[in-house]
Structure formats: structure tokens, C-alpha cells
Design a protein around this motif. Structure first.
Motif, PDB file in Angstrom:
ATOM      1  N   THR A   1       0.848  -1.199   0.000  1.00 50.03           N
ATOM      2  CA  THR A   1       0.000   0.000   0.000  1.00 50.03           C
ATOM      3  C   THR A   1       0.885   1.251   0.000  1.00 50.03           C
ATOM      4  OG1 THR A   1      -0.146  -0.109   2.409  1.00 50.03           O
ATOM      5  CG2 THR A   1      -1.936  -1.142   1.158  1.00 50.03           C
ATOM      6  N   PRO A   2       1.537   1.534  -1.132  1.00 48.77           N
ATOM      7  CA  PRO A   2       2.479   2.667  -1.159  1.00 48.77           C
ATOM      8  C   PRO A   2       1.834   4.015  -0.864  1.00 48.77           C
ATOM      9  CG  PRO A   2       2.106   1.825  -3.367  1.00 48.77           C
ATOM     10  CD  PRO A   2       1.452   0.871  -2.426  1.00 48.77           C
ATOM     11  N   MET A   3       0.567   4.206  -1.212  1.00 45.97           N
ATOM     12  CA  MET A   3      -0.051   5.509  -0.942  1.00 45.97           C
ATOM     13  C   MET A   3      -0.147   5.763   0.557  1.00 45.97           C
ATOM     14  SD  MET A   3      -0.123   6.729  -3.866  1.00 45.97           S
ATOM     15  CE  MET A   3      -1.014   8.255  -3.779  1.00 45.97           C
ATOM     16  N   ASP A   4      -0.316   4.708   1.353  1.00 47.47           N
ATOM     17  CA  ASP A   4      -0.293   4.876   2.806  1.00 47.47           C
ATOM     18  C   ASP A   4       1.085   5.337   3.266  1.00 47.47           C
ATOM     19  OD1 ASP A   4      -2.929   4.061   2.933  1.00 47.47           O
ATOM     20  OD2 ASP A   4      -2.440   2.005   3.530  1.00 47.47           O
TER      21      ASP A   4
ATOM     22  N   ILE B  90       4.914  10.343   5.157  1.00 50.81           N
ATOM     23  CA  ILE B  90       6.211  11.011   5.061  1.00 50.81           C
ATOM     24  C   ILE B  90       6.048  12.514   4.843  1.00 50.81           C
ATOM     25  CG2 ILE B  90       7.359   8.945   4.190  1.00 50.81           C
ATOM     26  CD1 ILE B  90       7.321  10.185   1.410  1.00 50.81           C
ATOM     27  N   ASP B  91       7.099  13.241   5.178  1.00 50.34           N
ATOM     28  CA  ASP B  91       7.111  14.687   4.973  1.00 50.34           C
ATOM     29  C   ASP B  91       7.685  15.052   3.609  1.00 50.34           C
ATOM     30  OD1 ASP B  91       6.071  15.140   7.528  1.00 50.34           O
ATOM     31  OD2 ASP B  91       8.065  15.084   8.406  1.00 50.34           O
ATOM     32  N   VAL B  92       8.770  14.383   3.230  1.00 47.24           N
ATOM     33  CA  VAL B  92       9.463  14.697   1.983  1.00 47.24           C
ATOM     34  C   VAL B  92       9.851  13.380   1.320  1.00 47.24           C
ATOM     35  CG1 VAL B  92      11.462  15.844   0.941  1.00 47.24           C
ATOM     36  CG2 VAL B  92      10.413  16.814   2.982  1.00 47.24           C
TER      37      VAL B  92
ATOM     38  N   LEU C 270       7.797   9.121  -8.760  1.00 54.41           N
ATOM     39  CA  LEU C 270       7.675  10.566  -8.556  1.00 54.41           C
ATOM     40  C   LEU C 270       6.258  11.050  -8.854  1.00 54.41           C
ATOM     41  CD1 LEU C 270      11.075  11.519 -10.163  1.00 54.41           C
ATOM     42  CD2 LEU C 270      10.478  11.701  -7.733  1.00 54.41           C
ATOM     43  N   VAL C 271       5.634  10.495  -9.873  1.00 65.10           N
ATOM     44  CA  VAL C 271       4.240  10.832 -10.180  1.00 65.10           C
ATOM     45  C   VAL C 271       3.355  10.375  -9.021  1.00 65.10           C
ATOM     46  CG1 VAL C 271       2.324  10.493 -11.783  1.00 65.10           C
ATOM     47  CG2 VAL C 271       4.654  10.746 -12.664  1.00 65.10           C
ATOM     48  N   GLU C 272       3.644   9.197  -8.485  1.00 60.00           N
ATOM     49  CA  GLU C 272       2.879   8.704  -7.340  1.00 60.00           C
ATOM     50  C   GLU C 272       3.061   9.623  -6.130  1.00 60.00           C
ATOM     51  OE1 GLU C 272       3.028   3.957  -8.433  1.00 60.00           O
ATOM     52  OE2 GLU C 272       4.633   4.817  -7.227  1.00 60.00           O
TER      53      GLU C 272
ATOM     54  N   CYS D 197       3.202  14.824  -1.799  1.00 61.40           N
ATOM     55  CA  CYS D 197       4.484  14.911  -1.083  1.00 61.40           C
ATOM     56  C   CYS D 197       5.369  16.001  -1.678  1.00 61.40           C
ATOM     57  CB  CYS D 197       5.240  13.589  -1.194  1.00 61.40           C
ATOM     58  SG  CYS D 197       4.439  12.210  -0.383  1.00 61.40           S
ATOM     59  N   ARG D 198       6.169  16.620  -0.829  1.00 63.89           N
ATOM     60  CA  ARG D 198       7.248  17.466  -1.320  1.00 63.89           C
ATOM     61  C   ARG D 198       8.320  16.525  -1.870  1.00 63.89           C
ATOM     62  NH1 ARG D 198       8.682  20.603   3.858  1.00 63.89           N
ATOM     63  NH2 ARG D 198       7.606  18.866   4.818  1.00 63.89           N
TER      64      ARG D 198
END
Length: 134
Positions: A24-27, A32-34, A48-50, A56-57
Motif C-alpha cells: 500500500t504505497p499511498m499509505d 512522510i514529509d518529503v 515521482l508521479v505517485e 508529497c514534497r
């Protein structure tokens, strides 16, 4: 492994969660902050698109197609590969800025939608197949 040793030796191990592989990468992006992608080589950079989709920054190296995905100073920050001092400085700047609400970069993400990418690829193939006038 090496990453675990570095995290433990940093004195900040409690602030560096090492979760391993996830289904579940979106979780993970939400937590994360950055997002940092310090590649020496990268193909398209779908991750990077994800990360943009998750809001995300982004900090990444300016290699391969990354600069086509992340516009420096607009969608994130790019540094030269093999420049750990510049990478570290950006990471520190972003860490000092602290946690911010995630705002998906939907305009940029739409640039890489399946529909738009397939249209662009089709146009490229069509242009290559056109007879060359002399």
C-alpha cells in the motif's frame, strides 16, 4: 543491513521508520514529509508521479527523465547526481520546514495520465511512420 546500521548510528533511529516493502504505497506516502529519490540513473520515475499524486514534497537528482517529471522549483527540487552536500542541504531545509499538509499536484499528475501518454506515444509513432518528403 547497512540502512538499519546508519539509522541506528545517526542518533535519530526513533524518527527513522524502516517499514520494508509495502503493498500500500499511498499509505506510506501519507506518512512522510518529503520524498527523496537520489538515483544515479532512473527510467521514467513513475514513483515521482505517485509521490505528486499523494501531495508529497519532492527532492530528486537531475538524471535521465526525472527532470521531465519534476520541474525544478515548481514540482520539487532537483540536485546534480553525486552531490551529497546539495542533497543534504535540501533535505535539511525541508526537515526544518516541518510537516505540511499534503496537496496532490493533480495538474502535473494529469500530464502523465494513461490517456495523455498514449496519445503522445501514438503521435510520435505516427510522425515516424509518415513518408519523408524530399
Amino acid at each position: 543491513g547497512l540502512v538499519e546500521e546508519l539509522a541506528h548510528g545517526s542518533g535519530h533511529a526513533a524518527r527513522i521508520p524502516l517499514t520494508g516493502q509495502t503493498d500500500t504505497p499511498m499509505d506510506a506516502f501519507d506518512a512522510i514529509d518529503v520524498f527523496v529519490l537520489a538515483s544515479r540513473w532512473e527510467g521514467f520515475g513513475l514513483v515521482l508521479v505517485e509521490a505528486m499524486m499523494a501531495g508529497c514534497r519532492i527532492i530528486a537528482t537531475r538524471v535521465s527523465a526525472i527532470s521531465e517529471v519534476v520541474r525544478d522549483g515548481i514540482d520539487g527540487h532537483l540536485v546534480a547526481p553525486e552531490d551529497p552536500a546539495a542533497l543534504a542541504a535540501l533535505m535539511i531545509d525541508q526537515a526544518v520546514a516541518g510537516r505540511r499538509p499534503h496537496h496532490p499536484n493533480t495538474d502535473r499528475v494529469s500530464t502523465f495520465s494513461v490517456e495523455r501518454m498514449s496519445t503522445r506515444i501514438r503521435a510520435l509513432y505516427d510522425s515516424l511512420l509518415e513518408p519523408n518528403p524530399r
